[in-house]
Design a protein around this motif. Structure first.
Motif, PDB file in Angstrom:
ATOM      1  N   SER A  33     -30.787  40.120  37.928  1.00  0.00           N
ATOM      2  CA  SER A  33     -31.488  40.121  39.217  1.00  0.00           C
ATOM      3  C   SER A  33     -30.577  39.700  40.360  1.00  0.00           C
ATOM      4  O   SER A  33     -30.798  40.088  41.501  1.00  0.00           O
ATOM      5  N   GLN A  34     -29.545  38.938  40.075  1.00  0.00           N
ATOM      6  CA  GLN A  34     -28.641  38.468  41.122  1.00  0.00           C
ATOM      7  C   GLN A  34     -27.452  39.394  41.349  1.00  0.00           C
ATOM      8  O   GLN A  34     -26.705  39.210  42.293  1.00  0.00           O
ATOM      9  N   SER A  35     -27.274  40.362  40.477  1.00  0.00           N
ATOM     10  CA  SER A  35     -26.124  41.258  40.627  1.00  0.00           C
ATOM     11  C   SER A  35     -26.493  42.440  41.507  1.00  0.00           C
ATOM     12  O   SER A  35     -27.659  42.824  41.617  1.00  0.00           O
ATOM     13  N   HIS A  36     -25.488  43.031  42.112  1.00  0.00           N
ATOM     14  CA  HIS A  36     -25.691  44.197  42.961  1.00  0.00           C
ATOM     15  C   HIS A  36     -25.674  45.451  42.090  1.00  0.00           C
ATOM     16  O   HIS A  36     -24.834  45.574  41.198  1.00  0.00           O
ATOM     17  N   PRO A  37     -26.582  46.384  42.346  1.00  0.00           N
ATOM     18  CA  PRO A  37     -26.615  47.617  41.536  1.00  0.00           C
ATOM     19  C   PRO A  37     -25.296  48.393  41.662  1.00  0.00           C
ATOM     20  O   PRO A  37     -24.754  48.546  42.748  1.00  0.00           O
ATOM     21  N   GLY A  38     -24.789  48.841  40.561  1.00  0.00           N
ATOM     22  CA  GLY A  38     -23.554  49.618  40.549  1.00  0.00           C
ATOM     23  C   GLY A  38     -22.297  48.771  40.621  1.00  0.00           C
ATOM     24  O   GLY A  38     -21.194  49.305  40.616  1.00  0.00           O
ATOM     25  N   SER A  39     -22.436  47.468  40.648  1.00  0.00           N
ATOM     26  CA  SER A  39     -21.269  46.593  40.728  1.00  0.00           C
ATOM     27  C   SER A  39     -20.603  46.481  39.357  1.00  0.00           C
ATOM     28  O   SER A  39     -21.256  46.557  38.318  1.00  0.00           O
ATOM     29  N   VAL A  40     -19.299  46.291  39.385  1.00  0.00           N
ATOM     30  CA  VAL A  40     -18.564  46.142  38.131  1.00  0.00           C
ATOM     31  C   VAL A  40     -18.927  44.811  37.464  1.00  0.00           C
ATOM     32  O   VAL A  40     -18.852  44.684  36.252  1.00  0.00           O
ATOM     33  N   TYR A  41     -19.371  43.836  38.257  1.00  0.00           N
ATOM     34  CA  TYR A  41     -19.748  42.542  37.680  1.00  0.00           C
ATOM     35  C   TYR A  41     -21.012  42.645  36.833  1.00  0.00           C
ATOM     36  O   TYR A  41     -21.182  41.881  35.891  1.00  0.00           O
TER      37      TYR A  41
END
Length: 186
Positions: A33-41
């Protein structure tokens, strides 16, 4: 009660594996929920979570590998203790209760400190009031601490309740053993 150090370590390793898996499964939705969509993280977080779940599974299936490495040549050492199964249950419930007290108290203090910090930040906002949902966590931690206290104090009663639920006979062996000892003394 007789057991080996190897067996005790295998039990502890399996318990740690379960706690590790539960912790990851609990944290994974927060990470996502805290990650950005499409981010490598996001991919890194998923891979890390998957790796830890695989590690926990391996530790559950093969705890002997880590136990053997930890104790070396002391595998055959037999641990003998005059502690009965009821006493082991009493100790386990008491330790669990104390852990719940400490966890609940620490969580309550921590969340109250977070609420104080947020109150200063929210003071500049339009309402200046913390969301009522924040108190839910304080209540949850307080209930955890109270339940832990009840478990630690009432562990003997809980063991008796478990005996009755399982249908074991009442622990009359102690009473009959005392009368038999008195009869031999006469």
């Amino acid at each position: 009660m007789k057991t080996t150090l190897f067996t005790v370590l295998c039990i502890a390793i399996r318990l740690g594996a379960v706690l590790l898996a539960v912790n990851i499964l609990e944290q994974l939705p927060f990470w996502l929920s805290q990650s950005h969509p499409g981010s490598v993280y996001t991919l890194y977080q998923l891979l890390l979570g998957l790796f830890v779940l695989v590690l926990a599974t391996v530790l559950w299936v093969r705890p002997g590998i880590l136990a053997w490495w930890a104790i070396g040549k002391g595998q055959r050492e037999i641990l003998e203790s005059p502690i009965s199964a009821d006493q082991v249950q009493h100790i386990a419930f008491s330790v669990l209760g104390m852990w719940m007290i400490i966890s609940g108290f620490g969580g309550c203090i921590s969340h109250l400190m977070i609420m104080l910090f947020l109150r200063e930040r929210v003071a500049d906002a339009a309402t200046g009031v913390l969301p009522p949902g924040e108190w839910r966590y304080v209540c949850s931690y307080t209930l955890e601490a109270l339940a832990g206290g009840a478990l630690a104090v009432g562990s003997r009663g809980l063991i008796g309740l478990l005996h009755r639920l399982r249908g074991y006979p009442v622990n009359e062996t102690v009473a009959s053993g005392d009368s038999a000892a008195e009869a031999r003394d006469d």
